[in-house]
Design a protein around this motif. Structure first.
Motif, mmCIF file in Angstrom:
data_model
loop_
_atom_site.group_PDB
_atom_site.id
_atom_site.type_symbol
_atom_site.label_atom_id
_atom_site.label_comp_id
_atom_site.label_asym_id
_atom_site.label_seq_id
_atom_site.Cartn_x
_atom_site.Cartn_y
_atom_site.Cartn_z
ATOM 1 N N VAL A 91 77.462 -14.370 97.568
ATOM 2 C CA VAL A 91 76.040 -14.475 97.284
ATOM 3 C C VAL A 91 75.517 -13.923 96.094
ATOM 4 O O VAL A 91 74.633 -14.743 95.406
ATOM 5 C CB VAL A 91 75.200 -14.133 98.840
ATOM 6 C CG1 VAL A 91 73.899 -14.471 98.417
ATOM 7 C CG2 VAL A 91 75.997 -15.042 99.686
ATOM 8 N N ARG A 92 75.672 -12.566 96.067
ATOM 9 C CA ARG A 92 75.379 -11.676 94.793
ATOM 10 C C ARG A 92 75.724 -12.274 93.603
ATOM 11 O O ARG A 92 74.901 -12.332 92.468
ATOM 12 C CB ARG A 92 75.870 -10.452 94.859
ATOM 13 C CG ARG A 92 75.618 -9.339 93.609
ATOM 14 C CD ARG A 92 75.498 -7.860 93.733
ATOM 15 N NE ARG A 92 74.585 -7.680 94.882
ATOM 16 C CZ ARG A 92 73.266 -7.234 94.475
ATOM 17 N NH1 ARG A 92 72.916 -7.495 92.936
ATOM 18 N NH2 ARG A 92 72.515 -7.035 95.246
ATOM 19 N N ALA A 93 76.860 -12.998 93.470
ATOM 20 C CA ALA A 93 77.436 -13.477 92.049
ATOM 21 C C ALA A 93 76.477 -14.616 91.871
ATOM 22 O O ALA A 93 76.093 -14.846 90.493
ATOM 23 C CB ALA A 93 78.911 -14.078 92.197
ATOM 24 N N GLY A 94 76.070 -15.482 92.855
ATOM 25 C CA GLY A 94 75.133 -16.613 92.535
ATOM 26 C C GLY A 94 74.100 -16.267 92.408
ATOM 27 O O GLY A 94 73.135 -16.954 91.486
ATOM 28 N N PHE A 95 73.548 -14.945 92.981
ATOM 29 C CA PHE A 95 72.052 -14.691 92.511
ATOM 30 C C PHE A 95 71.840 -14.152 91.435
ATOM 31 O O PHE A 95 71.063 -14.371 90.470
ATOM 32 C CB PHE A 95 71.831 -13.417 93.645
ATOM 33 C CG PHE A 95 70.576 -12.603 93.347
ATOM 34 C CD1 PHE A 95 69.237 -13.231 93.521
ATOM 35 C CD2 PHE A 95 70.859 -11.248 93.018
ATOM 36 C CE1 PHE A 95 68.182 -12.522 92.965
ATOM 37 C CE2 PHE A 95 69.896 -10.352 92.807
ATOM 38 C CZ PHE A 95 68.455 -10.883 92.606
ATOM 39 N N MET A 96 72.927 -13.441 90.895
ATOM 40 C CA MET A 96 72.709 -12.706 89.568
ATOM 41 C C MET A 96 72.906 -13.804 88.434
ATOM 42 O O MET A 96 72.502 -13.727 87.328
ATOM 43 C CB MET A 96 74.000 -11.748 89.334
ATOM 44 C CG MET A 96 73.888 -10.485 90.273
ATOM 45 S SD MET A 96 72.574 -9.384 90.082
ATOM 46 C CE MET A 96 72.987 -8.607 88.231
ATOM 47 N N ALA A 97 73.770 -14.805 88.720
ATOM 48 C CA ALA A 97 73.682 -15.904 87.683
ATOM 49 C C ALA A 97 72.582 -16.738 87.504
ATOM 50 O O ALA A 97 72.379 -17.539 86.595
ATOM 51 C CB ALA A 97 75.076 -16.725 87.860
ATOM 52 N N SER A 98 71.716 -17.083 88.596
ATOM 53 C CA SER A 98 70.713 -17.940 88.545
ATOM 54 C C SER A 98 69.325 -17.445 88.542
ATOM 55 O O SER A 98 68.225 -18.096 88.663
ATOM 56 C CB SER A 98 70.956 -18.940 89.625
ATOM 57 O OG SER A 98 70.983 -18.374 90.822
ATOM 58 N N ARG A 99 69.216 -16.155 89.077
ATOM 59 C CA ARG A 99 67.734 -15.573 89.466
ATOM 60 C C ARG A 99 66.815 -15.717 88.126
ATOM 61 O O ARG A 99 67.089 -15.477 87.081
ATOM 62 C CB ARG A 99 68.090 -14.043 89.776
ATOM 63 C CG ARG A 99 68.367 -13.279 88.616
ATOM 64 C CD ARG A 99 68.826 -11.705 89.046
ATOM 65 N NE ARG A 99 69.065 -10.874 87.856
ATOM 66 C CZ ARG A 99 69.244 -9.667 88.110
ATOM 67 N NH1 ARG A 99 68.869 -8.967 89.196
ATOM 68 N NH2 ARG A 99 69.862 -8.728 87.177
ATOM 69 N N GLN A 100 65.788 -16.001 88.806
ATOM 70 C CA GLN A 100 64.242 -15.841 87.818
ATOM 71 C C GLN A 100 63.435 -14.957 88.210
ATOM 72 O O GLN A 100 63.001 -15.205 89.728
ATOM 73 C CB GLN A 100 63.893 -17.161 87.751
ATOM 74 C CG GLN A 100 65.044 -18.426 86.925
ATOM 75 C CD GLN A 100 64.981 -18.396 85.659
ATOM 76 O OE1 GLN A 100 64.079 -17.759 84.846
ATOM 77 N NE2 GLN A 100 65.974 -19.114 84.958
ATOM 78 N N LEU A 101 62.903 -13.965 87.675
ATOM 79 C CA LEU A 101 62.155 -12.975 88.125
ATOM 80 C C LEU A 101 60.555 -13.715 87.992
ATOM 81 O O LEU A 101 60.142 -14.262 87.136
ATOM 82 C CB LEU A 101 62.008 -11.678 87.224
ATOM 83 C CG LEU A 101 61.003 -10.466 87.739
ATOM 84 C CD1 LEU A 101 61.381 -9.952 88.973
ATOM 85 C CD2 LEU A 101 61.115 -9.615 86.529
ATOM 86 N N MET A 102 59.814 -13.689 89.218
ATOM 87 C CA MET A 102 58.471 -14.229 89.188
ATOM 88 C C MET A 102 57.652 -13.016 88.822
ATOM 89 O O MET A 102 57.662 -11.834 89.772
ATOM 90 C CB MET A 102 58.294 -14.788 90.861
ATOM 91 C CG MET A 102 59.214 -15.857 91.154
ATOM 92 S SD MET A 102 59.399 -17.091 90.040
ATOM 93 C CE MET A 102 57.953 -18.033 90.431
ATOM 94 N N ALA A 103 56.602 -13.245 88.136
ATOM 95 C CA ALA A 103 55.768 -12.112 87.885
ATOM 96 C C ALA A 103 54.716 -12.041 88.798
ATOM 97 O O ALA A 103 54.185 -13.066 89.542
ATOM 98 C CB ALA A 103 55.270 -12.419 86.292
ATOM 99 N N ARG A 104 54.103 -11.029 88.752
ATOM 100 C CA ARG A 104 52.865 -10.723 89.902
ATOM 101 C C ARG A 104 51.628 -11.610 89.581
ATOM 102 O O ARG A 104 51.707 -12.160 88.443
ATOM 103 C CB ARG A 104 52.232 -9.396 90.082
ATOM 104 C CG ARG A 104 53.403 -8.493 90.658
ATOM 105 C CD ARG A 104 52.956 -6.912 90.547
ATOM 106 N NE ARG A 104 53.824 -6.203 91.345
ATOM 107 C CZ ARG A 104 53.807 -5.801 92.777
ATOM 108 N NH1 ARG A 104 52.860 -6.611 93.632
ATOM 109 N NH2 ARG A 104 54.564 -5.108 93.224
#
Length: 325
Positions: free
Chosen positions: A86-99
């Protein structure tokens, strides 16, 4: 409704869900999965969110509230406790949402994609800094006499492409957690290298914080602008893998010099060169880390600057060269 309008509707839901999670106490919220990768959404697509700083006891309640807001299946997970796949997929696709929220002046905006290499505008004075980093790292590797080199967080393959032009290297290995970056690396290598040069390079999908046998057997390793993307638990795992498991004879790590940032940013509050950076060290902080990890792992360490040196601020990039004792 067109697909693009539907996709934007799903992203707007993600923004509102992120605002809710920030209100609940999360320190960071990411959207990941198909929406994070920018894939076309349909009514079967769910919403995948990862949080940091939200007590685990509140995750179930948070998931329920997000699903109620979204109106379709949603998952909220703790970014610190993910299964490896799951972490591999998370790290490859994550987008940080700003406050931010409508009450605070508009819905949360997408803070930026997770990337392994700094992003600079063409007119930015940093535009040539990446090449200076690559040249400096290449010079250290050449002087080390290494034949087998490991590029940790290889991104689009810039360092691999540079090294492959030198016949001294018998095997060059790049590892990255992003399929997109590896695809870009393969394109770069196929476009700029001969068949013989390409034959000495391999790249693969992997996580540099995990003990992977494919990392073993290299004389030297490099991590160019990688470590600052890691939270403390990941950084500790990275250190363990490098200094206790892989243990190359030579290890080169570059990272920003936080003191130099005032050259590019004069506004209030802390400034990081990339929205995915978890920290940026001053020279004193980097020296302290170098000395501590070298002492524990029985390595010798030396520091070097990269880029124009300011008498007070130092250089924009700092480099640690570790040699196994």
């Amino acid at each position: 409704m067109t697909h693009s309008a539907f996709d934007e509707q799903r992203m707007e839901i993600a923004r509102r869900a992120a605002a809710l999670l920030y209100q609940r106490g999360a320190s960071r919220v990411w959207v990941f999965g198909s929406l994070g990768r920018g894939e076309q959404q349909d009514r079967r697509s769910d919403l995948d969110l990862a949080v940091e700083g939200l007590p685990s006891a509140r995750l179930h309640e948070a998931t329920r509230d997000v699903e109620r807001l979204a109106g379709f299946h949603s998952d909220v997970v703790d970014s610190q406790f993910l299964d490896p796949h799951v972490r591999a997929g998370f790290m490859a696709s994550r987008q940080l949402m700003a406050r931010g929220s409508a009450a605070e002046g508009g819905p949360p905006r997408l803070a930026g994609a997770s990337r392994r290499e700094p992003v600079s505008l063409p007119a930015d004075p940093r535009a040539g800094l990446q090449q200076q980093r690559l040249d400096a790292v290449s010079r250290v590797l050449r002087e080390s006499g290494a034949r087998w080199v490991l590029d940790l967080g290889c991104g689009s393959g810039a360092l691999l492409s540079l090294l492959a032009r030198e016949s001294r290297y018998e095997q060059l290995t790049g590892v990255d957690l992003s399929d997109e970056s590896l695809a870009a690396a393969r394109r770069r290598l196929s476009q700029h290298l001969t068949a013989e040069q390409q034959g000495r390079v391999q790249v693969y999908l992997g996580i540099v914080t995990h003990r992977d046998p494919r990392l073993l057997g290299h004389d030297a390793a490099a991590a160019v602008e990688v470590i600052e993307h890691m939270d403390p638990p990941q950084r500790a795992a990275f250190e363990h893998v490098l200094f206790n498991y892989v243990r190359p004879a030579t290890l080169v790590i570059t990272t920003p010099n936080a003191e130099y940032n005032v050259k590019w940013h004069s506004g209030p509050g802390p400034y990081f060169r990339h929205p995915d950076h978890r920290f940026e060290w001053t020279r004193a902080e980097f020296h302290a880390w170098m000395g501590d990890v070298a002492r524990r792992a029985n390595y010798e360490a030396r520091w070097a600057g990269i880029g124009p040196d300011d008498p007070k601020l130092g250089p924009p990039t700092q480099m640690a060269v570790f040699s196994r004792s």
